[in-house]
Write an enzyme that holds these catalytic residues in place. Structure first.
Site, PDB file in Angstrom:
ATOM      1  N   GLU A 206      23.588 -22.726  27.910  1.00  0.00           N
ATOM      2  CA  GLU A 206      23.551 -21.392  28.862  1.00  0.00           C
ATOM      3  C   GLU A 206      22.552 -21.681  30.057  1.00  0.00           C
ATOM      4  O   GLU A 206      22.953 -21.449  31.234  1.00  0.00           O
ATOM      5  CB  GLU A 206      23.351 -20.468  28.160  1.00  0.00           C
ATOM      6  CG  GLU A 206      24.505 -20.054  27.342  1.00  0.00           C
ATOM      7  CD  GLU A 206      24.355 -18.511  26.664  1.00  0.00           C
ATOM      8  OE1 GLU A 206      25.506 -17.805  26.517  1.00  0.00           O
ATOM      9  OE2 GLU A 206      23.231 -18.317  26.133  1.00  0.00           O
TER      10      GLU A 206
ATOM     11  N   GLY B  67       6.508  -5.995  15.982  1.00  0.00           N
ATOM     12  CA  GLY B  67       7.500  -6.567  17.012  1.00  0.00           C
ATOM     13  C   GLY B  67       8.460  -5.454  17.285  1.00  0.00           C
ATOM     14  O   GLY B  67       8.895  -4.888  16.994  1.00  0.00           O
ATOM     15  N   ALA B  68       8.865  -5.746  18.850  1.00  0.00           N
ATOM     16  CA  ALA B  68       9.787  -4.922  19.383  1.00  0.00           C
ATOM     17  C   ALA B  68      11.229  -5.424  19.596  1.00  0.00           C
ATOM     18  O   ALA B  68      11.555  -5.572  20.818  1.00  0.00           O
ATOM     19  CB  ALA B  68       9.247  -4.281  20.331  1.00  0.00           C
ATOM     20  N   GLY B  69      11.737  -6.448  19.020  1.00  0.00           N
ATOM     21  CA  GLY B  69      12.676  -7.064  19.053  1.00  0.00           C
ATOM     22  C   GLY B  69      14.263  -6.812  18.625  1.00  0.00           C
ATOM     23  O   GLY B  69      13.914  -5.353  18.408  1.00  0.00           O
TER      24      GLY B  69
ATOM     25  N   VAL C 196      -0.885  -9.258  16.627  1.00  0.00           N
ATOM     26  CA  VAL C 196      -0.774  -9.474  15.189  1.00  0.00           C
ATOM     27  C   VAL C 196      -1.113 -10.826  15.108  1.00  0.00           C
ATOM     28  O   VAL C 196      -0.760 -11.895  15.667  1.00  0.00           O
ATOM     29  CB  VAL C 196       0.305  -9.137  14.402  1.00  0.00           C
ATOM     30  CG1 VAL C 196       0.333  -9.430  13.209  1.00  0.00           C
ATOM     31  CG2 VAL C 196       1.085  -7.665  14.874  1.00  0.00           C
TER      32      VAL C 196
ATOM     33  N   ASP D 236      14.117 -13.554  13.015  1.00  0.00           N
ATOM     34  CA  ASP D 236      13.919 -14.895  12.953  1.00  0.00           C
ATOM     35  C   ASP D 236      12.655 -15.193  12.015  1.00  0.00           C
ATOM     36  O   ASP D 236      12.546 -16.356  11.620  1.00  0.00           O
ATOM     37  CB  ASP D 236      13.160 -15.274  14.428  1.00  0.00           C
ATOM     38  CG  ASP D 236      14.074 -14.983  15.608  1.00  0.00           C
ATOM     39  OD1 ASP D 236      15.348 -15.844  15.454  1.00  0.00           O
ATOM     40  OD2 ASP D 236      13.863 -14.187  16.430  1.00  0.00           O
TER      41      ASP D 236
ATOM     42  N   LYS E  88      31.428 -11.421  27.277  1.00  0.00           N
ATOM     43  CA  LYS E  88      30.142 -11.566  27.019  1.00  0.00           C
ATOM     44  C   LYS E  88      29.106 -10.675  27.545  1.00  0.00           C
ATOM     45  O   LYS E  88      28.256 -10.277  26.953  1.00  0.00           O
ATOM     46  CB  LYS E  88      29.774 -13.100  27.537  1.00  0.00           C
ATOM     47  CG  LYS E  88      28.093 -13.581  27.635  1.00  0.00           C
ATOM     48  CD  LYS E  88      27.655 -14.023  26.284  1.00  0.00           C
ATOM     49  CE  LYS E  88      26.091 -14.584  26.505  1.00  0.00           C
ATOM     50  NZ  LYS E  88      25.753 -15.167  25.241  1.00  0.00           N
TER      51      LYS E  88
ATOM     52  N   ASN F 192       3.089  -4.100  19.095  1.00  0.00           N
ATOM     53  CA  ASN F 192       3.919  -5.076  19.966  1.00  0.00           C
ATOM     54  C   ASN F 192       2.854  -5.940  21.014  1.00  0.00           C
ATOM     55  O   ASN F 192       1.906  -5.215  21.142  1.00  0.00           O
ATOM     56  CB  ASN F 192       5.044  -4.668  20.581  1.00  0.00           C
ATOM     57  CG  ASN F 192       6.031  -5.882  21.093  1.00  0.00           C
ATOM     58  OD1 ASN F 192       6.542  -6.609  20.334  1.00  0.00           O
ATOM     59  ND2 ASN F 192       6.311  -5.689  22.607  1.00  0.00           N
TER      60      ASN F 192
END
Length: 397
Positions: free
Chosen positions: A163, A10-12, A78, A298, A376, A36
């Site tokens: 949002e 993963g590339a988070g 994956v 996560d 923000k 990824n």
């Protein structure tokens, strides 16, 4: 001496934070490979703007341009994780050390019709699809004059739902005016099961958020449990009464769980596609190689030692875990356990409610309005600068 293989999935935020914090000599001590499922990293916390149509490719970064040159990039999907081996659609990869940062998926909580009739913001591509879907609804209205084409339901009153609702209201009105559509026909409903939206903030801040959303023309349904999702709307329970809210577009943002790869990997014990981890980011489950497996973001369930509750999955948590692991990976490569466990330090938390307005907490104090919105944006840009340099601030769609 053969270099140990460090395999990243993963590339988070978690994996990139880890790689960006590593000292250069570590890259000489090990062989790094990142798998990824696409060629880019996307800024997850602004995907609501992609879905609403306010942003697009400015939130996306080519991995070849931002990864350290020592990291081998594999574009593949994956499918399963086994002891000392990761299976992808095209081949398998062995590893000495494994870092899992595969991100999240939507969680319907078993509510009837959610998976069939709603859309979720879970990736850059899914957000783009939602934006295209919304544009099509405006075109369909011009063709058939069905007011339901201009009705939108957002399920969930947490950060993503709020949002997205605010950004959607602004963008819809802008596009409707271009197409000479009467903006008074647009209906956006935001539904939250809890007594108040944005339950992570105090009640006063929640009331301010409701007022802001109402000013944008959004109907806020608090204390309203979603019972069922249908093709043309959702059925809610509000004040012990059932009611149907109609719309041709339903966005689900009421819950997420870990990546499906986790639940598909019998090697791990998991719940809601999450692996419970200890304070050193290892699985708490007894595994032969547990001290060489690290879970970031996560896919990991990390318990707060004070409240005994699991930390909510946030970008803050993932980036801090990545930074911690980068600091301690050298100790792990030597076969030792780091002396100091990971400690999550909750930072500023700000929710944007459309362009020009935000609210949240900074240094323990409530903040709202334009200054919150600017702060923000600064926080978002700090990540962009970290992974891509100062030029990222001026990145265009």
């Amino acid at each position: 001496m053969k270099k140990p293989k460090i395999l990243l999935l993963g590339a988070g935020y978690g994996c990139l934070s880890f790689l960006k914090e590593l000292k250069k000599d570590i890259f000489k001590a090990a062989q790094f490979t990142l798998i990824n499922n696409n060629t880019y990293h996307y800024h997850t916390i602004v995907l609501h703007e992609v879905g609403a149509g306010a942003k697009n490719k400015s939130t996306q970064y080519d991995l070849k341009n931002i990864l350290p040159k020592e990291v081998e990039l594999i574009i593949d999907e994956v499918t399963e994780i086994k002891q000392n081996c990761v299976i992808t659609k095209n081949k398998s990869f062995d590893y000495d050390y494994l870092i899992i940062g595969l991100g999240f998926q939507s969680d319907s909580f078993g509510i009837k019709g959610i998976e069939q009739y709603s859309l979720s913001i879970t990736s850059f591509l899914s957000a783009q699809n939602i934006s295209n879907h919304i544009q099509n609804k405006l075109k369909f209205y011009l063709e058939n004059k069905d007011n339901n084409e201009l009705k939108f339901i957002v399920c969930g009153g947490g950060f993503t739902g709020i949002e997205f609702s605010a950004s959607l209201a602004q963008e819809l009105h802008k596009e409707a005016k271009k197409l000479n559509i009467d903006t008074s026909l647009i209906e956006i409903s935001c539904i939250e099961a809890m007594p108040h939206i944005l339950p992570m903030f105090d009640e006063n801040m929640s009331k301010m958020a409701v007022q802001r959303l109402q000013n944008l023309g959004i109907k806020v349904w608090e204390n309203s449990k979603i019972l069922e999702c249908q093709k043309d709307g959702v059925i809610i329970q509000n004040e012990d009464k059932e009611k149907k809210i109609t719309a041709h577009t339903i966005i689900w943002s009421a819950g997420v769980k870990g990546n499906s790869v986790i639940e598909n990997s019998n090697y791990f014990e998991s719940k809601r596609s999450k692996i419970e981890i200890d304070a050193f980011l290892h699985p708490i489950q007894e595994l032969p190689n547990k001290n060489k497996i690290f879970i970031l973001g996560d896919c990991g369930a990390l318990q707060d030692p004070n409240t005994k509750r699991f930390f909510p999955p946030t970008a803050q948590l993932a980036t801090q875990e990545g930074k911690y692991l980068a600091k301690n990976i050298n100790v792990s490569l030597l076969g030792n356990q780091p002396k100091n466990p990971f400690v999550f330090k909750s930072g500023d938390s700000i929710c944007s409610l459309g362009k020009g307005y935000g609210l949240g907490t900074v240094n323990g104090r409530n903040i709202s309005g334009f200054k919150a919105y600017i702060l923000k944006r600064i926080i978002e840009n700090l990540w962009n600068i970290k992974i891509s340099g100062l030029s990222s601030i001026f990145k265009k769609d």
